[in-house]
Write a protein that holds these residues in place. Structure first.
Motif, mmCIF file in Angstrom:
data_model
loop_
_atom_site.group_PDB
_atom_site.id
_atom_site.type_symbol
_atom_site.label_atom_id
_atom_site.label_comp_id
_atom_site.label_asym_id
_atom_site.label_seq_id
_atom_site.Cartn_x
_atom_site.Cartn_y
_atom_site.Cartn_z
ATOM 1 N N GLY A 144 -0.731 -10.888 3.551
ATOM 2 C CA GLY A 144 0.396 -9.993 3.782
ATOM 3 C C GLY A 144 -0.027 -8.592 4.171
ATOM 4 N N ASN A 145 0.924 -7.662 4.073
ATOM 5 C CA ASN A 145 0.678 -6.264 4.391
ATOM 6 C C ASN A 145 0.175 -5.505 3.170
ATOM 7 N N VAL A 146 -0.475 -4.375 3.435
ATOM 8 C CA VAL A 146 -1.003 -3.528 2.368
ATOM 9 C C VAL A 146 -0.085 -2.331 2.185
ATOM 10 N N PHE A 147 0.315 -2.079 0.936
ATOM 11 C CA PHE A 147 1.197 -0.967 0.606
ATOM 12 C C PHE A 147 0.522 -0.070 -0.428
ATOM 13 N N GLY A 148 1.004 1.142 -0.519
ATOM 14 C CA GLY A 148 0.527 2.068 -1.540
ATOM 15 C C GLY A 148 1.699 2.831 -2.129
ATOM 16 N N ASN A 204 3.357 2.353 5.340
ATOM 17 C CA ASN A 204 3.481 1.549 4.123
ATOM 18 C C ASN A 204 3.149 2.343 2.866
ATOM 19 N N LEU A 205 3.112 3.659 3.006
ATOM 20 C CA LEU A 205 2.802 4.526 1.872
ATOM 21 C C LEU A 205 4.102 5.172 1.386
ATOM 22 N N PHE A 206 4.403 4.987 0.122
ATOM 23 C CA PHE A 206 5.655 5.493 -0.451
ATOM 24 C C PHE A 206 5.355 6.448 -1.595
ATOM 25 N N ASP A 266 0.658 -9.137 -4.841
ATOM 26 C CA ASP A 266 -0.482 -8.775 -5.680
ATOM 27 C C ASP A 266 -0.463 -7.276 -5.919
ATOM 28 N N ILE A 267 -0.933 -6.876 -7.097
ATOM 29 C CA ILE A 267 -1.029 -5.459 -7.442
ATOM 30 C C ILE A 267 -2.471 -5.146 -7.829
ATOM 31 N N ASP A 307 2.070 -9.769 -0.001
ATOM 32 C CA ASP A 307 1.688 -8.372 0.209
ATOM 33 C C ASP A 307 0.817 -7.881 -0.951
ATOM 34 N N LEU A 308 0.108 -6.794 -0.709
ATOM 35 C CA LEU A 308 -0.746 -6.179 -1.726
ATOM 36 C C LEU A 308 -0.302 -4.741 -1.948
ATOM 37 N N LEU A 309 -0.107 -4.366 -3.203
ATOM 38 C CA LEU A 309 0.308 -3.005 -3.548
ATOM 39 C C LEU A 309 -0.789 -2.312 -4.330
#
Length: 201
Positions: free
Chosen positions: A3-7, A34-36, A92-93, A61-63
């Protein structure tokens, strides 16, 4: 991980800035889109950017978060959000400053047990620290008030025409509404200032 990578970044009013968290996210190549980031208390999850991020997350996705207290500072709600993210959203975290809290590894029973245990401990510590901060703030305010320190904005000075308007109002030559309008203030404000004025003259 496909998935996508988030932060996710959170700073409260007591934090200096978000620079350390931003650097950590850049090192993990989290895309800017993808940065919040939220700038508010961790007492609950009523945060606009967090809610927006939740809507974007998809299974796989990965957070990334720097530490568990950046996710929040409420013991029960951290547990609940972790469950929503990992079990409902199926993402995933990775908590960067605590390698044991990386759901990409240790997916067997023992790994899950250890991660859950660590999460409970860190969630407790996060809430306990928030409560300690609030207690220290309350104690500091109480001590300052005992020394005569006043909080909030200083009262605005009375307008130059207040004395004359007050006299006309008390002499029943004008109404309260007319007096308040002449002094450019709400009737309630004029009345309270009139009472204080009379008590000090």
């Amino acid at each position: 991980m496909t998935g996508n990578v988030f932060g996710y970044i959170r700073v409260s009013s007591t934090d200096q800035n978000e620079e350390r968290q931003l650097v950590a996210m850049k090192e993990r190549n989290v895309p800017g889109k993808n940065l919040f980031m939220d700038k508010q208390s961790g007492k609950d999850f009523e945060r606009p950017s967090y809610k927006k991020m939740i809507r974007r997350l998809k299974p796989g996705d990965l957070l990334y978060i720097l530490s568990i207290d950046r996710l929040g500072r409420n013991y029960m709600e951290i547990q609940e959000q972790w469950r929503i993210l990992t079990r409902e959203k199926k993402i995933d975290i990775c908590v960067l400053d605590m390698p044991l809290l990386d759901t990409r590894s240790g997916k067997d029973l023992m790994g899950t047990f250890i991660a859950d245990l660590v999460l409970q401990i860190l969630s407790f510590v996060a809430q306990n620290e928030r409560e300690n901060i609030r207690r220290r703030q309350a104690e500091g305010i109480a001590a300052a008030q005992a020394r005569g320190v006043r909080f909030g904005r200083p009262p605005r000075p009375l307008p130059p025409n207040f004395c004359a308007v007050h006299k006309a109002w008390r002499g029943k030559k004008i109404t309260l509404q007319q007096a308040a309008k002449a002094c450019e203030m709400p009737p309630g404000t004029f009345y309270s200032k009139a009472v204080k004025y009379e008590n000090h003259t």
